[in-house]
Design a protein around this motif. Structure first.
Motif, PDB file in Angstrom:
ATOM      1  N   LEU A 102       0.884  -1.094   0.122  1.00  0.00           N
ATOM      2  CA  LEU A 102      -0.055   0.041  -0.030  1.00  0.00           C
ATOM      3  C   LEU A 102       0.989   1.181   0.105  1.00  0.00           C
ATOM      4  O   LEU A 102       1.963   0.957   0.590  1.00  0.00           O
ATOM      5  CB  LEU A 102      -0.733  -0.237   1.358  1.00  0.00           C
ATOM      6  CG  LEU A 102      -1.902  -1.078   1.393  1.00  0.00           C
ATOM      7  CD1 LEU A 102      -2.723  -1.081   2.646  1.00  0.00           C
ATOM      8  CD2 LEU A 102      -2.956  -0.924   0.090  1.00  0.00           C
ATOM      9  N   ASP A 103       0.526   2.416  -0.706  1.00  0.00           N
ATOM     10  CA  ASP A 103       1.402   3.423  -0.843  1.00  0.00           C
ATOM     11  C   ASP A 103       1.475   3.852   0.814  1.00  0.00           C
ATOM     12  O   ASP A 103       0.858   3.704   1.609  1.00  0.00           O
ATOM     13  CB  ASP A 103       0.555   4.686  -1.591  1.00  0.00           C
ATOM     14  CG  ASP A 103       0.426   3.850  -2.948  1.00  0.00           C
ATOM     15  OD1 ASP A 103       1.140   3.141  -3.535  1.00  0.00           O
ATOM     16  OD2 ASP A 103      -0.411   4.826  -3.850  1.00  0.00           O
ATOM     17  N   THR A 106      -1.494   5.616   2.011  1.00  0.00           N
ATOM     18  CA  THR A 106      -2.722   4.830   2.095  1.00  0.00           C
ATOM     19  C   THR A 106      -2.892   3.787   3.297  1.00  0.00           C
ATOM     20  O   THR A 106      -2.128   3.612   4.107  1.00  0.00           O
ATOM     21  CB  THR A 106      -2.889   3.717   0.855  1.00  0.00           C
ATOM     22  OG1 THR A 106      -2.364   4.408  -0.457  1.00  0.00           O
ATOM     23  CG2 THR A 106      -3.930   2.735   0.741  1.00  0.00           C
ATOM     24  N   HIS A 187       0.567   2.113  -7.826  1.00  0.00           N
ATOM     25  CA  HIS A 187      -0.338   3.158  -7.378  1.00  0.00           C
ATOM     26  C   HIS A 187      -1.529   3.268  -8.340  1.00  0.00           C
ATOM     27  O   HIS A 187      -2.123   4.061  -8.890  1.00  0.00           O
ATOM     28  CB  HIS A 187       0.384   4.448  -8.212  1.00  0.00           C
ATOM     29  CG  HIS A 187       1.461   5.030  -7.307  1.00  0.00           C
ATOM     30  ND1 HIS A 187       1.542   4.854  -5.865  1.00  0.00           N
ATOM     31  CD2 HIS A 187       2.617   5.717  -7.607  1.00  0.00           C
ATOM     32  CE1 HIS A 187       2.827   5.453  -5.603  1.00  0.00           C
ATOM     33  NE2 HIS A 187       3.386   5.778  -6.597  1.00  0.00           N
ATOM     34  N   GLN A 188      -2.133   2.032  -8.486  1.00  0.00           N
ATOM     35  CA  GLN A 188      -3.101   1.650  -9.565  1.00  0.00           C
ATOM     36  C   GLN A 188      -4.372   2.389  -9.354  1.00  0.00           C
ATOM     37  O   GLN A 188      -4.686   3.086 -10.581  1.00  0.00           O
ATOM     38  CB  GLN A 188      -3.795   0.143  -9.616  1.00  0.00           C
ATOM     39  CG  GLN A 188      -4.545   0.045 -10.558  1.00  0.00           C
ATOM     40  CD  GLN A 188      -4.543  -1.633 -11.312  1.00  0.00           C
ATOM     41  OE1 GLN A 188      -3.736  -2.298 -10.824  1.00  0.00           O
ATOM     42  NE2 GLN A 188      -5.648  -1.834 -11.945  1.00  0.00           N
ATOM     43  N   VAL A 189      -4.958   2.458  -8.138  1.00  0.00           N
ATOM     44  CA  VAL A 189      -6.375   3.373  -8.280  1.00  0.00           C
ATOM     45  C   VAL A 189      -6.083   4.923  -8.395  1.00  0.00           C
ATOM     46  O   VAL A 189      -6.850   5.479  -9.088  1.00  0.00           O
ATOM     47  CB  VAL A 189      -6.695   2.965  -6.603  1.00  0.00           C
ATOM     48  CG1 VAL A 189      -7.965   4.029  -6.580  1.00  0.00           C
ATOM     49  CG2 VAL A 189      -6.825   1.494  -6.366  1.00  0.00           C
ATOM     50  N   LYS A 190      -4.941   5.316  -7.835  1.00  0.00           N
ATOM     51  CA  LYS A 190      -4.666   6.767  -8.202  1.00  0.00           C
ATOM     52  C   LYS A 190      -4.230   6.870  -9.672  1.00  0.00           C
ATOM     53  O   LYS A 190      -4.923   7.978 -10.208  1.00  0.00           O
ATOM     54  CB  LYS A 190      -3.377   7.123  -7.280  1.00  0.00           C
ATOM     55  CG  LYS A 190      -3.415   7.087  -5.880  1.00  0.00           C
ATOM     56  CD  LYS A 190      -2.311   7.320  -5.131  1.00  0.00           C
ATOM     57  CE  LYS A 190      -2.376   7.427  -3.726  1.00  0.00           C
ATOM     58  NZ  LYS A 190      -1.216   7.377  -2.992  1.00  0.00           N
ATOM     59  N   LEU A 203      -7.206   7.183   0.536  1.00  0.00           N
ATOM     60  CA  LEU A 203      -7.567   5.990   0.077  1.00  0.00           C
ATOM     61  C   LEU A 203      -7.299   4.938   1.112  1.00  0.00           C
ATOM     62  O   LEU A 203      -6.319   5.277   1.946  1.00  0.00           O
ATOM     63  CB  LEU A 203      -6.311   5.526  -1.156  1.00  0.00           C
ATOM     64  CG  LEU A 203      -6.483   4.408  -1.891  1.00  0.00           C
ATOM     65  CD1 LEU A 203      -7.674   4.170  -2.600  1.00  0.00           C
ATOM     66  CD2 LEU A 203      -5.390   4.014  -2.759  1.00  0.00           C
TER      67      LEU A 203
HETATM   68  N1  URA Z   1      -3.740   1.791  -5.488  1.00  0.00           N
HETATM   69  C1  URA Z   1      -3.022   2.740  -5.129  1.00  0.00           C
HETATM   70  O1  URA Z   1      -3.174   3.878  -5.946  1.00  0.00           O
HETATM   71  N2  URA Z   1      -2.417   2.974  -4.085  1.00  0.00           N
HETATM   72  C2  URA Z   1      -2.595   2.015  -3.206  1.00  0.00           C
HETATM   73  O2  URA Z   1      -1.842   2.057  -2.019  1.00  0.00           O
HETATM   74  C3  URA Z   1      -3.250   0.664  -3.470  1.00  0.00           C
HETATM   75  C4  URA Z   1      -3.775   0.673  -4.579  1.00  0.00           C
END
Ligand code: URA
Length: 237
Positions: A102-103, A106, A187-190, A203
């Motif tokens: 996790l970042d 996060t 950083h997938q979700v971001k 997040l």
């Molecule tokens: N996606 C993100 O951008 N950050 C995370 O820590 C986990 C998933």
């Protein structure tokens, strides 16, 4: 396995400390006082006591942590505090590592274990383990964004994401959403939100497959997985 290795692994000190315990006749193996700290024992069969304490052999540990912001998901780092630094020495001596990252900013569910095989299964892209996050997004998240994520979006490096499920909890200049993805790119979700011109400002990971964050754990706290949670993790083969 050597007696000193087993007792050191179980937290009875260094091998030197264990040697001392044996020398002081504090250790028994099957009711006989151990004379040699290097003797071979079978942790599954032999009954080992240190003083009055029965040694229960546990090769692996599985911890759920409510990761706080400001610490990094690594085993050691020159500059930053790591999630391992948050563990007591009782758990650190098992040498656990975080399953996935996790970042730094996060929060949320982080599994820590020293079971490499289990970690590998949970992280394998072939297993499609669903990771669900809660996020606050700067900008109004729309139904179009839901469709775009369901179709897959192309990240800055050209990678097209697998279908993701986006649920809008509230849409405003600070939208609240839940997103479920089966991948774990950097950083997938971001980065997914960047493709639609929006920014993740908060997040938190809520779950990995059936493993859900125990919300009674305060930020930075952790506990061992219960039987049911462990069964789920082990069922991913
Ligand atoms: N996606 C993100 O951008 N950050 C995370 O820590 C986990 C998933």
């Amino acid at each position: 396995m050597r007696l000193d290795k087993l007792l050191a692994n179980m937290g009875f000190g260094s091998r030197k400390d264990v040697k001392e315990l044996v020398k002081k006749r504090h250790v028994t193996v099957n009711n006989f006082i151990a004379k040699d700290s290097g003797m071979k024992v079978d942790p599954e069969k032999d009954q080992i006591l240190v003083g009055e304490e029965v040694v229960i052999y546990k090769p692996y540990i599985y911890l759920m942590m409510h990761k706080p912001p400001g610490v990094i998901s690594a085993t050691d780092d020159r500059y930053d505090k790591t999630v391992i630094d948050l563990l007591s020495s009782e758990f650190q001596h098992y040498k656990p590592f975080p399953v996935g990252r996790l970042d730094k900013d996060t929060e949320g569910l982080l599994l820590l274990t020293n079971d490499g095989q289990l970690a590998h299964q949970l992280l394998s892209p072939k297993k499609d383990v669903v990771k669900t996050y809660f996020a606050i997004i700067s900008g109004i998240v729309s139904d179009e964004d839901v469709l775009a994520f369901a179709a897959g979006v192309t990240l800055d490096d050209g990678y097209k994401t697998k279908p993701a499920k986006l649920k809008i909890l509230s849409a405003s200049s600070k939208s609240e959403i839940e997103i479920s993805i089966t991948e774990g790119k950097f950083h997938q979700v971001k980065r997914m939100f960047e493709t639609i011109g929006k920014k993740v400002v908060y997040l938190k990971r809520l779950s990995m497959g059936k493993l859900e964050l125990d919300e009674s754990l305060p930020l930075g706290a952790y506990r061992e997985l219960n039987k049911e949670e462990l069964t789920f993790c082990r069922s991913i083969k």
